[in-house]
Design an enzyme around this catalytic site. Structure first.
Site, mmCIF file in Angstrom:
data_model
loop_
_atom_site.group_PDB
_atom_site.id
_atom_site.type_symbol
_atom_site.label_atom_id
_atom_site.label_comp_id
_atom_site.label_asym_id
_atom_site.label_seq_id
_atom_site.Cartn_x
_atom_site.Cartn_y
_atom_site.Cartn_z
ATOM 1 N N ARG A 144 24.587 17.438 20.346
ATOM 2 C CA ARG A 144 23.283 16.816 20.129
ATOM 3 C C ARG A 144 22.744 16.081 21.362
ATOM 4 O O ARG A 144 22.558 14.863 21.358
ATOM 5 C CB ARG A 144 23.321 15.895 18.902
ATOM 6 N N LYS A 167 13.865 11.570 3.480
ATOM 7 C CA LYS A 167 14.428 10.716 4.536
ATOM 8 C C LYS A 167 13.925 11.157 5.908
ATOM 9 O O LYS A 167 13.485 10.338 6.711
ATOM 10 C CB LYS A 167 15.962 10.803 4.495
ATOM 11 N N ASN A 168 14.007 12.461 6.181
ATOM 12 C CA ASN A 168 13.712 12.936 7.528
ATOM 13 C C ASN A 168 12.223 12.976 7.843
ATOM 14 O O ASN A 168 11.832 13.235 8.985
ATOM 15 C CB ASN A 168 14.349 14.314 7.760
ATOM 16 N N ASP A 186 20.469 21.924 6.988
ATOM 17 C CA ASP A 186 20.812 20.782 6.135
ATOM 18 C C ASP A 186 21.203 21.196 4.707
ATOM 19 O O ASP A 186 21.559 20.344 3.893
ATOM 20 C CB ASP A 186 19.656 19.776 6.084
ATOM 21 N N ARG A 218 23.462 7.363 3.049
ATOM 22 C CA ARG A 218 22.476 7.460 4.126
ATOM 23 C C ARG A 218 21.291 8.323 3.706
ATOM 24 O O ARG A 218 20.190 8.126 4.214
ATOM 25 C CB ARG A 218 23.112 8.098 5.370
#
Ligand code: EPZ
Length: 423
Positions: A125, A22-23, A310, A402
């Site tokens: 963030r 995903k990233n 993560d 997600r």
């Protein structure tokens, strides 16, 4: 809202095909804004974050076609012209990576208006590093009504940008901005995460001139134009690490297919230290634990190649049943412990002390109704549930969707009793 149900106690045995990351896919999709020619991306995972970003790209002018096979999508993205330079709040607030369109839009159109981002609630963030970097490249930046409004009349100029801290997203954004800037940009203290390296390789395939790929100093010589390319997204090291931890948690034997161990070596070496057996033949990773209880092991999250933030929540879930006390230190995000109170619902013994969690291993976890608070925290709940006695019901599973493709199917193929109930 859907719920996921797990009846714990089964060992995981078998093999799991790891999806595209995903990233890595998210920044690669935004790179399509840099050229009028088609960018063809293979191994794109099917996730809601990807769908949200493609929706935004559609608004900006990207035409997207999709071809699917059993494992993944291939997306062809063509942006003949930028139809809008505004990335609206309604979309950017759903997914932080959509803020990264700022770099490509600004360098291609010399103007961009991008809403301040949202994403998982794991800390403040901020985006100061992006803004300071683009200002060094000559952009004028204002904050108007919650939008970053960036202007670079005459285009961005190459600059030496030394970041005071390592940021994955700022590196993606500044690297893309520099590809079409005038002159050389040097990004010092750049992120070295495999997803950054993947983006750099794709940009090179599109005609960008980048050296130092994989190191913390990236040199980008701006070019007039980029062209189309065909590129495959790398395997998801966080998904792989999550299943590796799940295998260790249940005392099983799982082979993760299509991923290289070196992309998550820090996590694998912690698993070895805790007592799991790990083999890393080329193109796959095998994780085993037979019988013996794991040993408590300390972990400190770090930028790559250190232990990834993560995987922190998932590793904490593993340590809840290890023998002894483990200390888990989170150095990347200041508020990434929301899973602690949910893990306590299984009977885990965890106390928080600033950026540290002290986990005292227990012999038994018990299934419970729990709530997912963010993407990786949801995965930690699944890991705890797989080893817990009785049934766990996980609420708010949209967080999971997600970032984990077909997680129920992948786990049940390895023997887990897991199913989704549609609302
Ligand atoms: C990326 O987020 C990932 N997201 C995150 O994964 C991951 O946890 C993170 O990198 C670290 O590896 C995606 O790739 C979509 P950062 P990013 O900028 O780029 C501070 C997941 O679960 N910072 O490297 O947003 C920041 O607050 C997600 O898949 C500033 O202070 O992370 C944080 O403390 C969650 N100012 C630290 O840097 C800035 O301008 C690292 O953040 C930018 C960042």
């Amino acid at each position: 809202m859907d719920t996921i149900h797990i009846r714990g106690g089964n060992r995981l045995n078998g093999s799991i095909q790891i999806s595209g990351a995903k990233n890595a896919a998210l920044p690669l999709l935004t790179a399509a804004l840099l050229t009028g020619e088609p960018l063809r991306l293979g191994n794109v995972p099917r996730l809601t974050d990807i769908r949200t970003l493609t929706k935004l790209l559609g608004v900006l002018g990207t035409v997207i076609t999709r071809a699917s096979d059993d494992h993944a999508d291939t997306l062809t993205l063509t942006t003949p012209e930028i139809l809008s330079t505004t990335a609206p709040y309604e979309i950017v607030s759903q997914i932080r990576a959509s803020f990264w369109v700022l770099g490509p839009l600004l360098t291609r159109c010399h103007y961009a208006r991008v809403s301040l981002p949202g994403g998982c609630a794991i800390g403040a963030r901020p985006v100061d590093l992006y803004i300071k970097g683009l200002q060094k490249m000559g952009a004028e930046i204002d904050l108007v009504d919650g939008y970053v409004v960036a202007n670079a009349p005459g285009g961005l100029k190459g600059a030496v940008i030394r970041s005071p801290m390592v940021s994955v997203g700022a590196t993606h954004t500044l690297m893309m901005a520099a590809t079409l800037a005038d002159g050389e940009t040097v990004l010092e203290n750049a992120a070295r995460e495999p997803e950054v390296t993947d983006l750099a390789h794709c940009l090179v395939a599109m005609g960008a001139k980048i050296t130092g790929i994989g190191t913390s100093t990236l040199r980008i010589e701006g070019v007039e134009k980029l062209h189309g390319a065909t590129y495959n997204v790398i395997a998801d090291r966080i998904e792989a690490g999550t299943y590796a931890i799940a295998a260790a948690m249940t005392g099983g034997d799982v082979t993760l297919e299509g991923v290289e161990g070196e992309t998550f070596e820090a996590a694998l070496s912690v698993l070895r230290a805790a007592g799991a057996e790990v083999e890393t033949p080329q193109g796959s990773v095998r994780v085993m634990r037979n019988g013996a209880r794991l040993q408590a092991t300390d972990v400190v999250t770090q930028v790559f190649p250190g232990f990834p933030t993560d995987l922190q929540a998932q590793f904490m879930a593993l340590m809840t049943m290890a023998e002894g006390e483990s200390e888990i230190t989170e150095t990347i995000f200041e508020n990434r412990f929301m899973h602690v109170q949910e893990l306590a619902r299984f009977g885990a013994d965890i106390s928080l002390h600033g950026d540290k969690a002290l986990v005292r291993g227990v012999e038994v976890l018990k299934g419970a109704p729990v709530m997912a608070s963010d993407l990786r925290a949801s995965a930690a709940l699944i890991i705890a549930a797989l080893a817990a006695e009785g049934e766990t019901i996980i609420n708010r599973v949209y967080h999971l969707d997600r970032g984990f493709e077909r997680i129920e199917a992948k786990l049940s193929a390895c023997g887990a009793e897991i199913w989704r109930e549609k609302a």
